[in-house]
Design an enzyme around this catalytic site. Structure first.
Site, PDB file in Angstrom:
ATOM      1  N   GLU A 265      67.953  53.132 102.771  1.00  0.00           N
ATOM      2  CA  GLU A 265      68.106  54.551 102.460  1.00  0.00           C
ATOM      3  C   GLU A 265      66.786  55.169 101.990  1.00  0.00           C
ATOM      4  O   GLU A 265      66.536  56.344 102.242  1.00  0.00           O
ATOM      5  CB  GLU A 265      69.205  54.749 101.413  1.00  0.00           C
ATOM      6  CG  GLU A 265      70.615  54.584 101.943  1.00  0.00           C
ATOM      7  CD  GLU A 265      71.011  53.136 102.226  1.00  0.00           C
ATOM      8  OE1 GLU A 265      70.295  52.209 101.777  1.00  0.00           O
ATOM      9  OE2 GLU A 265      72.019  52.910 102.913  1.00  0.00           O
TER      10      GLU A 265
ATOM     11  N   HIS B 281      82.117  51.878  97.492  1.00  0.00           N
ATOM     12  CA  HIS B 281      82.312  52.765  98.643  1.00  0.00           C
ATOM     13  C   HIS B 281      83.162  53.977  98.298  1.00  0.00           C
ATOM     14  O   HIS B 281      83.836  54.530  99.154  1.00  0.00           O
ATOM     15  CB  HIS B 281      82.971  51.999  99.804  1.00  0.00           C
ATOM     16  CG  HIS B 281      82.169  50.845 100.283  1.00  0.00           C
ATOM     17  ND1 HIS B 281      82.185  49.614  99.669  1.00  0.00           N
ATOM     18  CD2 HIS B 281      81.297  50.734 101.319  1.00  0.00           C
ATOM     19  CE1 HIS B 281      81.367  48.785 100.313  1.00  0.00           C
ATOM     20  NE2 HIS B 281      80.814  49.441 101.316  1.00  0.00           N
TER      21      HIS B 281
END
Lengths: 460, 324
Positions: free
Chosen positions: B60, B127
């Protein structure tokens, strides 16, 4: 040593329980006979309960806010201790010493840590304003009070329905509406005394109290299987609703109801009311509404037709020489009917004062049980909700009830000309066991005549 | 007009902007051939080719760094974090470079980072996160959080056209749970404008994202109980619509703030302080908040259900505020 039990009194024939709002004494306090011991709230009224005896309070068995069945013991007073107490400092051994912790079985005992104030013989129960002192007001409520020019002294008299009796925005707004419309509506809901919207300046009808918001959602048990979520929602009927339900069904079963609807021209009354409004308010200190006109007209008609002011007992009819006029009032808790006692002895102003007194005390929740008992005839004003014609149910054991519809300007024919007049439909519901259409109609004609025959220049 | 799901509306918004502006391109993990972990970018590789829909490495920091660099060079990148939780790997790029660049060097950074957020999908602690509070605190970033397909499409287009970096929080739970009419043509939902999703006079709920749907359901329940609730959907968290917040608070005097992210230091805390400072005289009750507890999102379904706010909890909080 004589211990006297204080029991939860029955504050009305239909009541089964009461809620302790406030203890005025705590364990160890001296109390005189008839001095206020506590305040109790029921579905219908709030009351101050006097001490049954002189002595020292030894035990409080319930905390404030507890709801207790009638006739249950709620406190104990030691009468011997008082004798000692009077001859010296209260060293009564069975009573908890000042500052001591109450026993675990005594849930009441407010503020045991603070020393008990020594009760002076002159000490009287606190006024409502005293009780309201130290109340919390939200910034918004203070802001509204300032904008509307309500001094703190007056704000302290506004009844609160919020958490812990807090005055909410809604309470204050309802109070302001009541204040502007003549101070005759118990906040927050409209009452009988609330003036119908006077034509032509049509103000919107006051919102009906949302009774459903007072009903607690409950787990329906078996019922929930038949009426499942989310299509259904099950609520518990309040005590007052159950009583109303029982009373209404009984009334319909008891009395064959007949209804007579009459039209009444209120133009003259409206004229008198307006012309006298200023002077009346100045003299009496409250606003002149339609209500005393209607009540006065009814009282005079009852004197002409005393049979509508009676009750049926087996094969006998009991005709009442007194006229106790009940006024149905919509309150936030449900229907309540305060009674103008001995209305037959009162002139117009006397009736107006009685209405204002009852409405004011209904608003501040200071009605006593006797205020709602002993009615001999009832009047109900559904017109404030915009209803034109209603068919009311008789308030047993009475034999008739008069309902007043909304006052509206209508085109009517007078001497073959069309005129604009303030009109209303009045309904008499009467018990056909003893009253017939001839009598019901004649009585209503008398009420209408009394109202229509007001001289416009009359001073009230 | 077409009936679109929330995720279809995002897809359509991306496609429309890419057709309109050749400098717009997408980058992220598995967004090309696979169409994205949730299929938000489905079909875009086929239409726009691998130069404009770029599958990246699993890093990321690299995604946000590359996006920032290309934005400085005049492109309009839209980066996808596969899950909002993973943005922490790009945190340094985002808060130290992306957010500060215009302040230091007067060069705008017109980029968007999409963050699939929130729980309710049995995703567990890695998540399911709602990460907006981290960036709410970071000067230089704009934050949007749509609750409906209409707002999702209108806000992705506005975010792409915005010269400042925008974090676009999208709700995985809403992806396929809600459907609504979305206009075909070019429209934007302006950044910084809240939306009253339901009007009411008694209590204001300030919320966004999934909270909007809980609040609307609760408002319906309360209405049957005689309490009229106004539901204010912020849509943009930073800069939030101060005017809309104040005018609703002035109208009702009571405020409940509802968000899915955990309570402490959340967006609700700032709103609450703002209302206390700016609307004190209009308050008839303390400002209250309903949020998730301060723990990671649990994995076990019964625990996750207990953890998340919902319509029932919202209704309870509203009842208590109504009674205050």
């Amino acid at each position: 040593m004589a211990k006297i039990d204080v029991i939860m009194p029955q504050l009305g024939e239909s009541l089964t329980e009461g809620t302790i709002i406030k203890w005025h004494k705590k364990p160890g306090d001296k109390v005189k006979k008839d001095e206020t011991l506590l305040e109790i709230s029921t579905d219908k009224v709030d009351s101050e309960i006097p001490s049954p005896t002189t002595g020292v309070v030894t035990r409080l068995l319930f905390a404030e806010q507890a709801t207790v069945a009638v006739r249950e013991v709620i406190a104990e007073i030691d009468t011997d201790a008082s004798a000692k107490a009077e001859s010296g400092p209260p060293a009564a051994k069975p009573s908890p010493a000042k500052g001591s912790k109450p026993a675990a079985s005594v849930p009441a005992a407010p503020q045991p840590a603070t020393p008990a104030p020594s009760p002076s013989p002159a000490a009287s129960s606190p006024s409502p304003a005293d009780a309201a002192k130290g109340r919390f007001y939200s910034p918004l409520v203070l802001n509204i009070a300032r904008t509307e020019g309500i001094p703190m002294q007056e704000l302290e008299t506004v009844p609160g329905t919020g958490e812990g009796g807090r005055v909410s925005k809604k309470d204050l707004q309802a109070y302001l509406v009541a204040r502007k419309s003549g101070g005759q509506m118990p906040a927050p809901g409209p009452a009988f005394g609330g003036a119908p919207p006077p034509p032509p300046e049509h103000s919107p009808a006051p919102a009906a109290p949302r009774i459903e918001s007072m009903l607690k959602p409950v787990d329906g048990g078996e019922l929930a299987k038949k009426f499942p979520q989310p299509g259904h929602e099950i609520r518990q009927m309040s005590n007052i609703l159950m009583k109303m339900s029982e009373h209404m069904v009984r009334s319909v079963h008891t009395s064959p109801h007949v209804f007579a609807v009459h039209e009444c021209d209120m133009t003259n009354v409206d004229m008198v009311r307006r012309r006298n409004a200023g002077a009346f308010q100045k003299r009496e200190g409250f606003k002149l509404t339609y209500t005393p006109f209607i009540c006065d007209a009814i009282v005079r008609a009852i004197k002409e037709f005393p049979l509508v002011n009676s009750q049926v007992e087996g094969d006998k009819i009991v005709i009442k020489k007194f006229i106790n006029l009940g006024m149905a009032v919509a309150s936030e808790n449900g229907l309540i009917v305060p009674v103008i006692k001995n209305a037959e002895e009162k002139n117009f102003v006397g009736i107006a004062r009685a209405i204002n007194d009852l409405a004011t005390r209904a608003r501040t929740k200071r009605l006593t049980p006797s205020d709602i008992e002993g009615g001999s005839f009832t009047v109900t004003n559904y017109g404030v909700f915009g209803t034109m014609v209603g068919l009311p149910i008789i308030n047993q054991p009475q034999v008739a009830i008069l309902g007043t519809g909304s006052i509206e300007k209508r085109a009517v024919v007078i001497d073959d000309a069309i005129a604009i007049r303030s009109m209303a439909y009045f309904t008499l519901a009467f018990d056909h066991r003893i009253l017939d259409g001839a009598l019901g109609g004649s009585f209503m004609e008398a009420v209408v005549r009394n109202l229509e025959s007001y001289d416009r220049n009359q001073v009230v | 007009m077409a009936m679109l799901t929330y995720i279809e509306a995002i897809n359509e918004g991306l496609r429309d902007e890419m057709r309109l502006d050749p400098t717009v391109f997408l980058l992220g993990e598995d967004i090309g051939a696979y169409g994205g972990a949730f299929k938000a970018t489905k079909g875009l590789l086929e239409e726009f080719g691998a130069d404009r829909v770029i599958d990246t490495v699993l890093a990321e920091g690299a995604i946000i760094g590359a996006a920032t660099g290309s934005a400085l060079a005049g492109l309009k990148p839209v980066a996808e974090m596969q899950f909002s939780d993973f943005v922490s790997n790009g945190f340094n790029q985002l808060v130290n470079v992306t957010a500060k660049y215009h302040y230091r060097n007067f060069i705008p950074v017109p980029m968007v980072v999409r963050l699939p957020s929130g729980g309710g999908i049995r995703g567990g602690p890695f998540h399911s996160a709602n990460t907006e509070a981290w960036f709410f605190h970071t000067p230089g970033l704009k934050l949007v959080a749509p609750s409906t397909p209409y707002d999702a499409k209108g806000l992705i287009r506005a975010a792409i056209r915005e010269p400042n970096p925008v974090l676009y929080f999208e709700y995985k739970y809403l992806y396929r749970h809600i459907k609504s009419e979305v206009p075909d043509g070019d429209y934007e939902v302006p950044i910084g404008a809240a939306d009253i999703k339901r009007t009411g006079s008694d209590i204001t709920v300030i919320t966004y994202g999934t909270g909007v749907h809980w609040s609307l359901e609760a408002a319906e329940t309360l209405s049957r109980e005689g309490v009229e609730v106004e539901v204010l959907d912020l849509r943009t968290l930073m800069p939030f619509d101060r005017k809309a917040v104040l005018s609703s608070v002035e109208k009702t005097g009571k405020v409940l703030i509802v968000h899915e992210a955990n309570l402490t230091g959340g967006v609700g805390a700032e709103l609450s302080a703002f209302i206390g400072a700016e609307a004190f005289r209009h308050l008839d009750a303390p400002v209250r908040r309903l949020a998730s507890p301060d723990t990671p999102v649990p994995y076990a379904p019964p625990l996750e259900d207990a953890f998340l706010p919902n319509a029932q909890k919202t209704a309870e909080a509203l009842r208590s505020l109504a009674a205050y």
